[in-house]
Design a protein around this motif. Structure first.
Motif, short mmCIF file in Angstrom:
data_model
loop_
_atom_site.label_atom_id
_atom_site.label_comp_id
_atom_site.label_asym_id
_atom_site.label_seq_id
_atom_site.Cartn_x
_atom_site.Cartn_y
_atom_site.Cartn_z
N MET A 1 0.72 -1.45 -0.57
CA MET A 1 -0.08 -0.44 -0.16
C MET A 1 1.15 1.47 -0.35
O MET A 1 1.96 1.24 0.93
N ASN A 2 0.36 2.28 -0.88
CA ASN A 2 1.56 3.63 -1.33
C ASN A 2 0.42 4.58 -0.27
O ASN A 2 -0.58 4.35 -0.30
N LYS A 3 1.36 5.17 0.40
CA LYS A 3 1.04 6.62 1.39
C LYS A 3 1.43 7.83 1.17
O LYS A 3 2.59 7.43 1.34
N TYR A 4 0.64 8.74 0.77
CA TYR A 4 1.64 9.90 0.49
C TYR A 4 0.69 11.18 0.70
O TYR A 4 -0.19 10.85 1.81
N VAL A 5 1.22 12.30 1.56
CA VAL A 5 0.93 13.65 2.38
C VAL A 5 2.12 14.80 1.81
O VAL A 5 2.99 14.34 1.12
N THR A 6 1.53 15.53 1.73
CA THR A 6 2.43 16.80 0.57
C THR A 6 2.48 17.40 1.36
O THR A 6 2.22 17.23 2.58
N LYS A 7 4.21 18.02 1.08
CA LYS A 7 5.53 18.54 2.62
C LYS A 7 5.40 19.59 1.10
O LYS A 7 5.71 19.58 0.09
N PHE A 8 4.98 21.41 2.04
CA PHE A 8 5.38 22.11 0.43
C PHE A 8 7.34 22.94 1.31
O PHE A 8 7.10 22.95 2.77
N PHE A 9 7.05 23.82 0.73
CA PHE A 9 8.49 24.42 0.88
C PHE A 9 8.23 25.91 0.56
O PHE A 9 7.31 25.90 -1.13
N LYS B 1 7.23 11.84 -11.06
CA LYS B 1 8.09 11.46 -10.11
C LYS B 1 8.07 10.95 -8.52
O LYS B 1 8.34 9.91 -8.63
N GLN B 2 6.69 11.01 -7.85
CA GLN B 2 7.22 10.61 -6.55
C GLN B 2 6.37 10.10 -6.10
O GLN B 2 5.76 9.61 -4.93
N ILE B 3 4.94 9.84 -6.94
CA ILE B 3 3.35 9.11 -6.95
C ILE B 3 3.58 7.59 -7.74
O ILE B 3 3.94 8.82 -9.01
N ASP B 4 3.44 6.67 -7.29
CA ASP B 4 2.75 5.50 -8.27
C ASP B 4 1.08 5.73 -9.15
O ASP B 4 0.88 4.99 -7.81
N LEU B 5 1.31 6.34 -9.33
CA LEU B 5 -0.05 6.33 -9.91
C LEU B 5 -0.94 5.58 -10.28
O LEU B 5 -2.03 5.33 -11.26
N ASN B 6 -0.16 4.47 -10.51
CA ASN B 6 0.00 3.06 -10.97
C ASN B 6 -1.01 2.00 -10.16
O ASN B 6 -2.33 1.06 -10.29
N ASP B 7 -0.63 2.61 -8.71
CA ASP B 7 -0.85 1.15 -7.67
C ASP B 7 -1.86 2.12 -6.96
O ASP B 7 -2.21 2.96 -6.70
N ASN B 8 -2.72 0.86 -6.08
CA ASN B 8 -4.10 1.51 -5.17
C ASN B 8 -3.20 2.41 -3.54
O ASN B 8 -2.08 2.11 -3.64
N GLY B 9 -3.91 3.56 -3.29
CA GLY B 9 -3.13 4.37 -2.41
C GLY B 9 -3.68 5.63 -1.95
O GLY B 9 -4.99 5.14 -1.81
N ILE B 10 -3.36 5.91 -0.73
CA ILE B 10 -3.80 6.41 0.05
C ILE B 10 -3.42 7.64 0.00
O ILE B 10 -1.79 8.43 0.03
N PHE B 11 -3.59 9.67 -0.23
CA PHE B 11 -3.31 10.30 -0.27
C PHE B 11 -3.77 11.42 0.01
O PHE B 11 -4.91 11.91 1.04
N VAL B 12 -2.99 12.22 1.30
CA VAL B 12 -3.49 13.06 1.92
C VAL B 12 -3.17 14.54 1.63
O VAL B 12 -2.00 15.01 1.99
#
Length: 340
Positions: A1-9, A59-70
């Protein structure tokens, strides 16, 4: 499972500015749960964002696999917001969550139906919203938000070990952007002392009100050696007035977490969204006005204060360990078997 959260600069953000603190702490605590940061550079020019956003996200997100995105909302970039919506939120492989830090349409005192409509329409694309409190949830429902909402209650606050010195430097401490705190020019204290921390110092302060400088938000809790932390905005001591006072009726101020993370009970406005939560959980007191704050403080018995202090110290441990964001994410994951 891929889990992502945005990090801002952000470009040129002073390290003493508490602005990015809440989002940075979310990144830290979600990283503990296995979330990967999706780096988004908001200081880039519009042209750079236009040509590079898709490549950077892919480049940072696997768009072809299931995931959760915050998504830590808002981004304050329509271009990037729309690309995230197109690439990720509308991608049925992802469970999408918008963690609300601010609602731009709610921060205005004047009702802007067009702005409200645009914001609600954008957020309705997400599967879940993590919102501040029940008042914010009810407002969103009233404005037409239809997806599921999880209430956060408090923002977690990562900091070092507590300062357990029981010899207080002052009775009240106020920390924050002092542009929002014109009321400090009008507060009258005879026997009690108020210390102030933050940027944009006012030219003069009344008797027994002392400016202590501006500190890095990670270090600040160590310096807050006070009986109470004050949560108040606007230019009046009689109520929280103006735009900032209006917003307090719906949001959960980050400074509540700052004080409680330091083990300090809080003073909040009785009409604020967080007043009921603070009083019911015995984390501080709510007041109508600061005009008689000295009488109120003097009426609190040692036993009553000791109880408030114990509760503040107890919740401090939760705030400093990411309890509230962990709980919110766990509620969402528990309802989605594929992600357990």
């Amino acid at each position: 499972m891929n889990k992502y959260v945005t990090k801002f600069f952000y470009g040129g953000v002073n390290e003493r500015n508490a602005g990015p603190k809440a989002k940075d702490d979310v990144n830290f605590f979600l990283n503990e749960l296995g979330f990967k940061n999706v780096d988004i550079h908001l200081e880039n020019s519009k042209l750079t964002k236009l040509f590079k956003t898709d490549n950077i996200l892919k480049k940072q997100i696997d768009l072809n696999d299931n995931g959760i995105f915050v998504l830590q909302y808002p981004l304050n970039s329509h271009l990037i917001s729309n690309r995230i919506l197109k690439l990720i939120v509308e991608n049925k492989k992802f469970i999408s969550i918008a963690l609300i830090h601010d609602l731009n349409s709610l921060r205005n005192m004047e009702v802007d139906e067009n702005l409200i409509s645009k914001e609600i329409n954008y957020l309705n694309h997400f599967d879940y919203l993590i919102v501040h409190n029940i008042a914010m949830k009810n407002w969103l429902i009233k404005m037409g938000f239809t997806s599921e909402m999880i209430i956060l209650n408090l923002f977690d606050y990562r900091s070092s070990e507590l300062n357990l010195n029981n010899k207080y430097d002052c009775d009240i401490v106020y920390a924050g952007n002092l542009i929002k705190a014109e009321f400090l020019k009008n507060i009258e204290l005879t026997n009690n002392k108020l210390n102030i921390y933050g940027s944009n110092e006012l030219k003069t302060y009344p008797r027994n009100v002392f400016y202590k400088g501006s500190l890095n938000p990670d270090e600040l809790p160590q310096h807050l050696n006070s009986r109470f932390g004050l949560v108040w905005d606007g230019d009046s001591v009689y109520e929280c007035s103006g735009v900032y006072g209006h917003y307090l009726e719906y949001n959960t101020p980050h400074k509540i977490s700052l004080y409680l993370s330091a083990g300090i009970p809080v003073i909040v406005w009785k009409k604020s969204a967080m007043a009921e939560y603070i009083v019911n959980n015995k984390l501080g007191i709510s007041v109508d006005s600061l005009d008689n704050i000295e009488n109120i403080l003097n009426s609190i018995s040692d036993e009553e204060y000791s109880s408030l202090k114990r509760n503040a110290l107890s919740i401090s441990e939760k705030l400093r360990s990411g309890y509230f964001i962990h709980q919110a994410i766990s509620k969402i994951l528990s309802g989605n078997e594929d992600f357990n």
